[in-house]
Design a protein around this motif. Structure first.
Motif, PDB file in Angstrom:
ATOM      1  N   ARG A 191      -4.888   1.448  -2.030  1.00  0.00           N
ATOM      2  CA  ARG A 191      -4.691   0.535  -3.190  1.00  0.00           C
ATOM      3  C   ARG A 191      -3.362   0.318  -3.627  1.00  0.00           C
ATOM      4  O   ARG A 191      -2.559   1.237  -3.815  1.00  0.00           O
TER       5      ARG A 191
ATOM      6  N   TRP B   8      -9.212  -4.489  -1.693  1.00  0.00           N
ATOM      7  CA  TRP B   8      -8.558  -4.233  -2.894  1.00  0.00           C
ATOM      8  C   TRP B   8      -9.187  -4.218  -4.192  1.00  0.00           C
ATOM      9  O   TRP B   8      -8.811  -3.312  -4.890  1.00  0.00           O
TER      10      TRP B   8
ATOM     11  N   GLU C  60       0.876  -1.256  -0.066  1.00  0.00           N
ATOM     12  CA  GLU C  60      -0.062  -0.018   0.050  1.00  0.00           C
ATOM     13  C   GLU C  60       1.042   1.242  -0.010  1.00  0.00           C
ATOM     14  O   GLU C  60       0.565   2.323  -0.716  1.00  0.00           O
TER      15      GLU C  60
END
Length: 393
Positions: free
Chosen positions: A320, A348, A202
């Motif tokens: 994301r 995700w 991330e």
């Protein structure tokens, strides 16, 4: 939070008997270098595959200290290990580098992976060996405060992910390792290491955009610490609650003493001294309600405003990843609920990431790791070969 029993991984001794005195290598200098991932110092080391130190990996091994960033954005010194196979890389392009985020080791300085790899007591050593046999170089971070001064910030999201990413940078910048500074990289980890790997996925787009990161494989990720705390309470792995309380408190600068009774303070103090196997043996099936000043379980304290803010900050799944990811989890995991892995993949996916979710029926938390590793090895090979990633979104 991966615990390997002696039967599961062939270990017959434990590093808990080792001295907790800190070797001079682990003392940071007064001034740190300018950049994250810059190498502060390095020295030759060794990777033993057994506690009798009879079997040594056929690889060049270096213990490193490098600069990283703590949860407040301040520079810190972190240690780790870089391992490069001596055999020539026979694949295409540069030799790949795997950033390996280890699972729960303990809080004592002698529990640091860089010390356990040399001692032959690192329970994830066989998995590391599997990566070396495939020709990959491997770097393992010790995380913040594990080996170096200060408390280990166990299960703190940002600082763990940053330590992993900066270990990769350090390995690429270490001339003795012979790793290309712009070569292909992947990251993998399970349990505590799964959380660190997922956090690195991330954080990478903003924190380490220059890395040629091909993918991240994260197993049994503790995305929701409230859910994990409820599962651990009174279980075989209850000792990990002591790690969590100490680690979260250290990361947020909270004194946990007012929330604990005398037994609770001893519980947390012991957690700071013992490595994983000893913590399990000493505190198995402990109920946290017997440790708190109010008689409430620790999971209730984590819902109070001060602690809730800290716990919420550790959530994984809100950012994301920009690279393909593999999320693995066992339906029979008895430490980190299966739904957390499933939900992470869904979160995700909803943000447009490329995610493959792989479940298995490995019995218990340990079995889930063993069952997942063949899939992880294959998936990493596909990423380094440039194959199109599969998505289960």
């Amino acid at each position: 939070m991966l615990l390997a029993t002696t039967a599961s991984f062939g270990l017959v001794s434990s590093p808990a008997q080792a001295t907790s005195d800190r070797p001079e290598f682990y003392e940071p200098p007064a001034t740190l270098p300018a950049g994250n991932g810059d190498v502060i110092r390095a020295e030759p080391s060794v990777f033993h595959l057994d506690p009798f130190q009879l079997i040594e990996a056929d690889a060049d091994v270096h213990r490193i200290m490098y600069r990283s960033t703590d949860g407040a954005g301040e520079p810190i010194a972190v240690t780790g290990t870089v391992i490069t196979p001596r055999a020539a890389w026979t694949g295409g392009g540069d030799r790949p580098l795997v950033g390996y985020a280890v699972g729960t080791q303990g809080l004592g300085d002698h529990c640091a992976p860089s010390r356990q790899l040399a001692a032959g007591t690192e329970y994830e050593g066989l998995f590391v060996k599997g990566l070396l046999l495939r020709g990959y170089a491997v770097v393992l971070t010790d995380y913040e405060g594990l080996g170096t001064p200060g408390d280990h910030t166990y299960v703190n999201r940002a600082v763990s992910g940053q330590a992993v990413l900066d270990s990769v940078r350090a390995a690429q910048r270490l001339p003795e390792a012979g790793i290309a500074d712009d070569g292909p990289v992947a990251i993998t980890g399970y349990s505590q290491g799964g959380g660190a790997a997922a956090a690195a996925a991330e954080l990478a787009p903003a924190y380490a955009p220059e890395l040629d990161l091909r993918g991240v494989a994260a197993g049994a990720v503790p995305t929701d610490l409230n859910a994990v705390a409820e599962t651990l309470d009174g279980s075989l792995y209850a000792g990990f609650l002591g790690y969590a309380v100490s680690g979260l408190a250290a990361g947020a600068g909270i004194d946990p003493a007012p929330y604990l009774n005398d037994r609770g303070e001893r519980f947390v103090e012991e957690a700071r001294r013992y490595c994983t196997i000893e913590a399990v043996a000493r505190h198995a099936f402990t109920r946290s309600s017997r440790l708190t000043a109010s008689g409430e379980p620790l999971s209730e304290y984590l819902k109070q405003p001060l602690w809730k803010a800290v716990v919420d900050e550790q959530r994984i799944g809100d950012r994301r990843p920009a690279v393909p990811t593999l999320v693995t989890h066992s339906l029979l995991d008895d430490v980190i609920p299966y739904r957390l892995g499933k939900n992470l993949a869904s979160d995700w996916c909803a943000q447009g990431a490329t995610v493959e979710f792989s479940w298995n029926l490995g019995p218990t938390h340990v079995g889930g790791a063993v069952a997942a590793y063949p899939k992880v090895f294959t998936w990493l090979g596909e990423r380094f070969a440039g194959e199109r990633p599969r998505s289960t979104c």
